[in-house]
Write an enzyme that holds these catalytic residues in place. Structure first.
Site, mmCIF file in Angstrom:
data_model
loop_
_atom_site.group_PDB
_atom_site.id
_atom_site.type_symbol
_atom_site.label_atom_id
_atom_site.label_comp_id
_atom_site.label_asym_id
_atom_site.label_seq_id
_atom_site.Cartn_x
_atom_site.Cartn_y
_atom_site.Cartn_z
ATOM 1 N N GLN A 36 9.298 3.151 -14.213
ATOM 2 C CA GLN A 36 9.494 2.333 -15.496
ATOM 3 C C GLN A 36 9.570 0.692 -14.991
ATOM 4 O OE1 GLN A 36 10.209 3.102 -18.614
ATOM 5 N NE2 GLN A 36 10.379 0.868 -18.951
ATOM 6 N N ASP A 72 0.458 6.140 -17.114
ATOM 7 C CA ASP A 72 0.299 4.949 -17.826
ATOM 8 C C ASP A 72 -1.011 4.063 -17.043
ATOM 9 O OD1 ASP A 72 1.085 3.079 -19.510
ATOM 10 O OD2 ASP A 72 2.526 2.261 -18.471
ATOM 11 N N LYS A 108 11.398 7.820 -24.424
ATOM 12 C CA LYS A 108 10.297 8.625 -23.603
ATOM 13 C C LYS A 108 10.615 10.107 -23.528
ATOM 14 C CE LYS A 108 8.338 4.759 -21.517
ATOM 15 N NZ LYS A 108 8.254 3.662 -20.398
#
Ligand code: NAP
Length: 280
Positions: free
Chosen positions: A92, A115, A48
């Site tokens: 994460q 996300d 990322k």
């Protein structure tokens, strides 16, 4: 049968994002919160950060000890929410077991939720409004769009109902006017259901699970899985060698959905940046 080239589509999209970023007055920024040092998470996070660098975005990595308290992680998210250089935040997953994942995710400012995992962004998706969409399902939809695959009225079956992949993917397909069936580990007569589908999407985490006798001739198959086969080689949830010859389109693993996920994360970060300036 056509094999969908996710690597090529991702590279094209990243090139476009890079050009857009170069024209902006300042840099979009993505922050990743990593709690602990799970080896797989380390790799995902590295990818990322590297992707941000490649397209000219800023990236921020907040590393916290595996035994960090809820409050400590919450404070880190709060600081990123308040940081004007950060337009996207991703926590994460998975988090260490002692931390309440949903409660922490909902602390991310919805406008920085790149996300699409806060309750607010999910609600926007569910109600058919503009939203920041979870990166993997968003990537699947972009692949279908890129290959001009018509969805209107098609029967789609999604195997897997996780919050991050299966559920948002089913919702996106429904928003695109597919007739959607969602299957999971308690589904009975799965093969009967998948054989009726024009589009089968598999996101379950079981190597080579979908076999040729589970799809109809000419079906389109999307493999989200990232598994290891009996020799430790990366493979998907679909038995590609068996299933591909029956398909009209199929995504391979590696090189299908995988490269799209990080690409959609940087796309979402760019979108969040643009929305942030529209609000001002
Ligand atoms: P997850 O949270 O573990 O969810 C798995 C889902 O599969 C659950 O809904 C489960 O049903 C269902 N399932 C498990 N075994 C099944 C079976 N035998 N038959 C039917 N359904 C079954 O997994 P996830 O996070 O959605 O990830 C799924 C896969 O996608 C994994 O391989 C993961 O590595 C991969 N993935 C790839 C990307 C990418 O960028 N390519 C991104 C994210 C995930 P229940 O709900 O009944 O338990």
């Amino acid at each position: 049968m056509q094999i969908i080239d996710g690597k090529a589509v991702a590279a094209k999209l990243r090139g476009e994002i890079k050009q857009q970023v170069a024209k902006l007055g300042s840099q979009p920024g993505l922050a990743v919160v990593l709690v602990g040092n799970d080896p797989a998470s380390e790799v995902y996070v590295r990818n990322k950060l590297k992707a941000c660098e490649e397209v000219g975005m800023k990236s921020f990595l907040v590393r916290l000890e595996a035994d960090s308290s809820f409050q400590k992680v919450a404070n880190a998210i709060g600081q990123l929410n308040a940081n004007a250089d950060v337009h996207g935040i991703i926590v994460q997953l998975p988090l260490p077991k002692h931390l309440d994942e949903n409660a922490l995710i909902d602390l991310i400012s919805p406008e920085k939720d790149v996300d699409g995992c806060t309750a607010l962004q999910k609600g926007r998706l569910w109600t058919g409004r503009d939203s920041l969409v979870a990166c993997t399902p968003y990537g699947v939809m972009e692949l279908l769009k890129h290959y001009d695959i018509s969805l209107e009225g098609k029967r789609a079956v999604v195997i897997g109902r996780s919050n991050l992949v299966g559920k948002p993917l089913a919702q996106l397909l429904m928003n695109a006017n597919c007739t959607v069936t969602v299957c999971h580990s308690r589904t009975r007569d799965l093969g009967e259901i998948t054989r009726s589908a024009d589009i089968v999407c598999v996101a379950i985490g079981k190597a080579k699970f979908l076999k040729a006798d589970m799809v109809k001739e000419g079906a389109m198959v999307v493999d989200v899985g990232m598994d290891r086969d009996e020799n430790g080689k990366l493979c998907g949830d679909v038995d590609f060698a068996e299933v591909a010859p029956k398909c009209s389109f199929i995504t391979p693993v590696p090189g299908g959905v995988g490269p799209m996920t990080v690409t959609m994360l940087i796309k979402n970060t760019l979108n969040a940046y643009i929305a942030c300036f529209k609000q001002k």
